[in-house]
Design an enzyme around this catalytic site. Structure first.
Site, PDB file in Angstrom:
ATOM      1  N   GLU A 189       8.899 -19.035  25.872  1.00  0.00           N
ATOM      2  CA  GLU A 189       8.125 -17.867  26.329  1.00  0.00           C
ATOM      3  C   GLU A 189       6.753 -18.308  26.842  1.00  0.00           C
ATOM      4  OE1 GLU A 189       5.925 -14.371  23.898  1.00  0.00           O
ATOM      5  OE2 GLU A 189       8.081 -14.558  23.495  1.00  0.00           O
ATOM      6  N   HIS A 192       4.636 -56.563  18.601  1.00  0.00           N
ATOM      7  CA  HIS A 192       5.640 -55.561  18.230  1.00  0.00           C
ATOM      8  C   HIS A 192       7.038 -55.931  18.707  1.00  0.00           C
ATOM      9  CE1 HIS A 192       2.706 -52.838  16.581  1.00  0.00           C
ATOM     10  NE2 HIS A 192       1.990 -52.888  17.688  1.00  0.00           N
ATOM     11  N   HIS A 222      12.352 -20.294  21.107  1.00  0.00           N
ATOM     12  CA  HIS A 222      12.271 -19.111  21.984  1.00  0.00           C
ATOM     13  C   HIS A 222      10.814 -18.832  22.341  1.00  0.00           C
ATOM     14  CE1 HIS A 222      11.223 -14.831  22.305  1.00  0.00           C
ATOM     15  NE2 HIS A 222      12.386 -14.651  22.927  1.00  0.00           N
ATOM     16  N   LYS A 255      14.011 -19.217  16.838  1.00  0.00           N
ATOM     17  CA  LYS A 255      12.958 -18.278  17.249  1.00  0.00           C
ATOM     18  C   LYS A 255      11.705 -19.025  17.691  1.00  0.00           C
ATOM     19  CE  LYS A 255      10.840 -14.259  17.647  1.00  0.00           C
ATOM     20  NZ  LYS A 255       9.410 -14.491  17.601  1.00  0.00           N
ATOM     21  N   THR A 281       0.863  -1.182   0.000  1.00  0.00           N
ATOM     22  CA  THR A 281       0.000   0.000   0.000  1.00  0.00           C
ATOM     23  C   THR A 281       0.897   1.229   0.000  1.00  0.00           C
ATOM     24  OG1 THR A 281      -1.622  -1.237   1.314  1.00  0.00           O
ATOM     25  CG2 THR A 281      -1.911   1.156   1.189  1.00  0.00           C
TER      26      THR A 281
END
Length: 484
Positions: A190, A454, A186, A183, A35
């Site tokens: 946080e 398994h 991080h 980040k 813009t």
């Protein structure tokens, strides 16, 4: 005429502030936005009287850049980034650099790095933390991607970054999407830090029965010691804040937390790589539970809760406040230990060769999780670059040993009082599991073998996998019939 050192695309507040920060440090920046009016408004107002220049098209922007051209995007993650890259590339030459400074997924940055390298363009995915104020006066920057781009970005990025003890909170992270992965972790940490502080607040309010002024005083005191951090500081400020009626504002805020998804991304990565990043997971789920506000209100009226008085559980409030601080510290250690486990696994998977001490330094200033604690993490990894888990560092072993009894007292008290502490308790459960020589996974393996054949590994014969016919009547099932 080529005069700009770097171009920044995206003139929301983060983009504007980063441009002004670069200008303050002597760099000529070309501002661009889809813009065009936003470019003109920015130049006429916030950037008035500076060396900042603008462009009304991508072509004009690229013509104004010195070589190698450096173009940094601060736009919405996802498809908009790909579309912008497609629009920029025709105006670039081999050796030019595109930087994505948004909250992109690391997998997208891996892909973009590879695609642009094939065209001779250097891509850098850069984590930016610190919010609007950080962008303006010094963010934490986590750049990763094509390492050949770093010499052309280092001067700009390290000058505009926050400083901790004179060191820039910015260094080269690694290849491909490593910057955005760091980040992402991080942001996950946080989430964990915020949830831990919220649980401490809940305990101070409901178990110790402190008012907001008293709680603010406690947090101010915590912020002078091992818990010193930006989030503790702002929480104390929040608790001190009064509205127009002179009343605390927190009790008037709807207790339904939002999220943008970066915490979930950390959990997805942990699940993909098979790592128990439990505290961040609980922090994400706590927000999901908070969003069920109407259901919680109904359940609180219909379902029974403990009928125990806080005074019967917390006999010495001063002692219990200290115990909460120790529980918070121990849980925080576990949260960061889990976060660095995830970083280590990704580093191994992608051959990023991450420097964990340097990452801790990047987070010491400018970002939301900045704290004194990160200096201790930096020292741990500088002392032992092969450290497999923060809990095994001497400093953190001693710290968690000293905090352990208080941690258990606090979690038990919360359970007795019906105060939810998912982050505190999941951190303690991880610690107990991590320090257990034997866990009941042997029974899980037997169950998996019983219904799905398994197989399981014998302790006495490492590497030997066997199957038992548990019923003795034939009727074996095969692992390809049921997989769990």
């Amino acid at each position: 005429m080529a005069e700009a050192d770097i171009a920044v695309i995206g003139l929301a507040v983060m983009g504007q502030n980063l441009i002004l920060n670069m200008n303050d440090h002597g760099f000529t920046v070309c501002a661009f936005n889809r813009t065009v009016k936003l470019v003109d408004d920015f130049l006429a107002n916030e950037a008035k009287g500076t060396k900042i220049i603008g462009a009304h098209s991508i072509e004009e922007m690229c013509k104004k850049l010195k070589r190698p051209r450096r173009v940094m995007m601060l736009i919405k993650a996802g498809t908009p980034v790909d579309m912008m890259i497609d629009a920029i590339v025709p105006h670039l030459e081999e050796g030019d650099i595109i930087i994505d400074g948004g909250n992109s997924e690391y997998t997208d940055s891996n892909r973009r790095s590879e695609q642009l390298a094939a065209k001779g363009i250097m891509f850098v995915g850069c984590g930016v933390s610190g919010g609007e104020e950080g962008a303006r006066f010094g963010p934490s920057l986590m750049p990763g991607g094509n390492p050949k781009a770093w010499p052309h970005l280092k001067d700009i990025f390290q000058k505009i970054a926050a400083k901790s003890n004179g060191e820039p909170c910015c260094d080269w992270v690694g290849n491909a999407g490593s910057g955005h992965f760091v980040k992402m972790v991080h942001n996950g940490i946080e989430y964990g830090d915020m949830q831990l502080i919220a649980e401490a607040y809940h305990l101070l309010s409901k178990a110790v029965e402190l008012n907001h002024d008293q709680m603010a005083e406690v947090l101010d005191d915590w912020n002078k010691g091992e818990l010193e951090s930006f989030l503790i500081e702002i929480t104390a400020n929040i608790l001190k804040y009064r509205d127009e009626q002179g009343e605390p504002i927190v009790p008037k805020i709807r207790d339904s937390a939002g999220q943008k998804g970066t915490g979930k991304w950390t959990c997805f990565a942990a699940l993909e790589y098979g790592l128990p990043v439990t505290l961040i997971g609980e922090a994400v789920f706590a927000r999901c539970l908070s969003a069920l506000k109407d259901e919680r209100v109904r359940a609180s009226k219909q379902l029974p809760r403990p009928q125990v008085s806080p005074d019967t559980v917390v006999q010495d409030k001063r002692v219990f406040i200290k115990q909460i601080s120790k529980a918070l510290y121990a849980s925080k250690i576990v949260s960061y230990a889990q976060g660095f486990m995830l970083l280590a696994e990704a580093s191994k998977q992608f051959n990023w060769n991450l420097n964990f001490g340097a990452i801790a330094l990047m987070w010491r200033g400018g970002c939301i999780i900045r704290s004194r604690f990160l200096g201790d993490i930096e020292h741990a990894f500088q002392k032992n670059k092969q450290l497999s888990n923060l809990l095994l560092d001497d400093f953190f072993t001693k710290a968690i040993t000293e905090a352990q009894d208080s941690w258990r007292v606090v979690v038990c008290a919360a359970v007795r009082l019906g105060i939810p502490v998912p982050a505190f308790s999941s951190a303690l459960a991880f610690y107990d599991g991590y320090t257990s020589e034997v866990v009941p996974a042997n029974l899980l393996q037997a169950q998996r073998d019983y219904f799905g054949a398994h197989t399981y590994e014998l302790l006495a014969k490492p590497g030997t996998w066997v199957h038992t016919n548990w019923t003795g009547t034939g009727g074996r099932v095969t692992s390809n019939a049921y997989n769990a």
